[in-house]
Design an enzyme around this catalytic site. Structure first.
Site, PDB file in Angstrom:
ATOM      1  N   ASP A 194      -4.682  -5.828   2.306  1.00 24.38           N
ATOM      2  CA  ASP A 194      -5.883  -6.657   2.539  1.00 24.38           C
ATOM      3  C   ASP A 194      -5.692  -8.086   2.048  1.00 24.38           C
ATOM      4  O   ASP A 194      -6.335  -9.005   2.526  1.00 24.38           O
ATOM      5  CB  ASP A 194      -7.093  -6.022   1.851  1.00 24.38           C
ATOM      6  CG  ASP A 194      -7.513  -4.742   2.556  1.00 24.38           C
ATOM      7  OD1 ASP A 194      -7.497  -4.741   3.804  1.00 24.38           O
ATOM      8  OD2 ASP A 194      -7.819  -3.741   1.878  1.00 24.38           O
ATOM      9  N   ILE A 219      -6.307  -7.196  11.588  1.00 26.37           N
ATOM     10  CA  ILE A 219      -5.611  -7.118  12.883  1.00 26.37           C
ATOM     11  C   ILE A 219      -6.419  -6.294  13.890  1.00 26.37           C
ATOM     12  O   ILE A 219      -6.619  -6.705  15.033  1.00 26.37           O
ATOM     13  CB  ILE A 219      -4.195  -6.525  12.678  1.00 26.37           C
ATOM     14  CG1 ILE A 219      -3.408  -7.405  11.705  1.00 26.37           C
ATOM     15  CG2 ILE A 219      -3.464  -6.388  14.008  1.00 26.37           C
ATOM     16  CD1 ILE A 219      -2.091  -6.822  11.234  1.00 26.37           C
ATOM     17  N   LYS A 272      12.206 -15.678  -9.239  1.00 29.64           N
ATOM     18  CA  LYS A 272      11.659 -14.509  -9.926  1.00 29.64           C
ATOM     19  C   LYS A 272      10.832 -14.967 -11.127  1.00 29.64           C
ATOM     20  O   LYS A 272      11.308 -15.751 -11.953  1.00 29.64           O
ATOM     21  CB  LYS A 272      12.805 -13.601 -10.368  1.00 29.64           C
ATOM     22  CG  LYS A 272      12.321 -12.292 -10.931  1.00 29.64           C
ATOM     23  CD  LYS A 272      13.499 -11.398 -11.290  1.00 29.64           C
ATOM     24  CE  LYS A 272      12.993 -10.201 -12.073  1.00 29.64           C
ATOM     25  NZ  LYS A 272      14.077  -9.423 -12.640  1.00 29.64           N
ATOM     26  N   ASN A 313       0.853  -1.187   0.000  1.00 27.24           N
ATOM     27  CA  ASN A 313       0.000   0.000   0.000  1.00 27.24           C
ATOM     28  C   ASN A 313       0.884   1.230   0.000  1.00 27.24           C
ATOM     29  O   ASN A 313       1.973   1.203   0.570  1.00 27.24           O
ATOM     30  CB  ASN A 313      -0.854   0.024   1.268  1.00 27.24           C
ATOM     31  CG  ASN A 313      -2.062  -0.873   1.160  1.00 27.24           C
ATOM     32  OD1 ASN A 313      -2.646  -1.010   0.086  1.00 27.24           O
ATOM     33  ND2 ASN A 313      -2.439  -1.475   2.252  1.00 27.24           N
TER      34      ASN A 313
END
Ligand code: C5P
Length: 403
Positions: free
Chosen positions: A278, A307, A288, A209
């Site tokens: 989320d 949480i 990779k 985020n």
């Protein structure tokens, strides 16, 4: 302006960082403080009394035997009406004197005869800072209740790099402001989550985020200033842990959850400021992932634990404060979130206005309705949020998630 009208004695001792004391004096004067300066003889080799006199608009004191003090009690008189003594820079020698209770010049005598609290901003070469005697003195002084601002690590005037740099004047000013904050959370244990979480896709890619962590760090700092014992569980950020705050560094939401699970049951307050991802990737690639020949790519995501909701649902839950960044319909979404997570207080802001910025504008939602705060620097908002929480606790409002 927390410092308006406050009376300070600024002590300057003899190190190269003394030139920054001039800037600190200027900042304090700009805040409306009354700044009286006392310098050691060595300090006057680095910066002249005239400079500090011009900046503070007051006579500068350097001599224990100064005939300007009528009854020759300068060592007592000059600090009697002061609310705080700040020694910046404080050399290794001066810390040693303080720790030993020596009083052989004006400044050390003023410190020995003080009634006010004392804040020191050490500045010295890294080896001097790490020297066992210095560390012993620092330990003694902390035990005596002397406050420390810094030092920080970084480039030093001597060309070496390491611990011992004096904090910047703006940082020392912030430490001084912190000392004058009220202490409504004295004795409380506070847990704060902050920053983003990172959910690995493969060894080099993550889902995350956009969160700088600034608001969470400001909350941790404000809670600490308010007298609480603070633990900060932080996702990856570029920020330094606030002074006096214990930081636990985590990366993923699951790691953050594990840390919170251990600490929340023993906490009095929980601030969930983290922008927790989320979702996490179901099958994380061990190597990779190579780009395919055109076409798209699908990631399977699974939901992360909430949480905050988990903490709020604990039988003996701490007082929980949720944070919500919304992109639209602030009040509607915030109220829905507060109800869903069942927390007594939710702090909401419009994400577009706050992300990564030093300033923000928030609205608090509680049982009494909505309380807008700001726009203001995040630290100021955090202090107001902490004050609001302290009032809720004192007013015995609904302080448990489950009434
Ligand atoms: O992401 P959301 O808007 O639901 O976040 C609101 C509040 O819930 C924040 O306080 C955030 O820290 C917390 N939260 C959490 N765990 C999650 C998601 C959000 O603690 N998985």
């Amino acid at each position: 302006m927390t410092l308006k009208g406050k009376k300070f004695l600024l002590g300057v001792t003899g190190g190269i960082a003394a030139y920054k004391a001039a800037q600190l004096a200027r900042l304090l004067v700009k805040e409306g403080a009354d700044v009286r300066v006392a310098m050691t003889e060595a300090a006057t080799r680095f910066v002249t009394p005239v400079t500090l006199q011009a900046l503070t608009g007051q006579a500068v004191w350097t001599d224990l035997w100064d005939p300007r003090v009528r009854d020759n009690m300068g060592h007592i008189e000059l600090s009697r009406d002061r609310e705080l003594i700040v020694v910046a820079p404080a050399t290794a020698d001066f810390l040693a004197k303080l720790a030993g209770g020596l009083a052989d010049d004006l400044l050390s005598t003023l410190c020995a005869a003080r009634r006010s609290p004392l804040l020191v901003a050490p500045a010295m070469n890294v080896e001097m800072w790490e020297n066992a005697a210095t560390q012993r003195n620092v330990h003694t002084l902390r035990g005596d209740g002397v406050h420390f601002a810094g030092p920080a690590a970084g480039d030093q005037a001597c060309g070496e790099v390491g611990m011992g740099r004096m904090l910047e004047p703006e940082e020392i000013l912030a430490e001084i402001e912190a000392l004058f904050q009220p202490k409504p959370l004295a004795g409380k244990r506070v847990l704060v989550t902050a920053g983003p979480t990172e959910e690995p896709i493969d060894p080099v890619r993550v889902i995350t985020n956009a969160s700088s962590g600034k608001m969470g760090y400001a909350v941790a700092r404000a809670a600490r200033e308010a007298g609480a014992r603070v633990t900060l569980v932080s996702g990856p950020t570029a920020l330094d842990a606030p002074a006096g705050v214990q930081r636990i560094a985590v990366r993923t939401a699951e790691q953050m959850f594990e840390a919170v699970k251990k600490l929340a049951p023993d906490s009095d307050l929980f601030f969930g400021v983290a922008a927790v991802s989320d979702y996490r990737v179901k099958n994380r690639a061990a190597q990779k992932i190579k780009k395919g020949a055109g076409g798209g790519m699908t990631l399977e995501l699974i939901e992360n634990p909430d949480i905050l909701a988990w903490v709020a649902a604990l039988k003996d839950a701490p007082f929980c404060v949720g944070f919500a960044a919304e992109s639209e319909k602030l009040a509607e979404n915030a109220q829905a979130k507060r109800a869903k997570k069942d927390v007594p207080l939710l702090v909401a802001n419009l994400a577009q206005r706050a992300l990564g910025a030093d300033d923000s504008e928030v609205t608090l939602f509680d049982d009494d309705g909505r309380h807008p705060l700001g726009p203001a620097p995040k630290l100021e908002l955090a202090r107001e949020i902490v004050a609001h929480v302290a009032r809720m606790l004192a007013g015995e409002k609904r302080t448990r998630a489950k009434a």
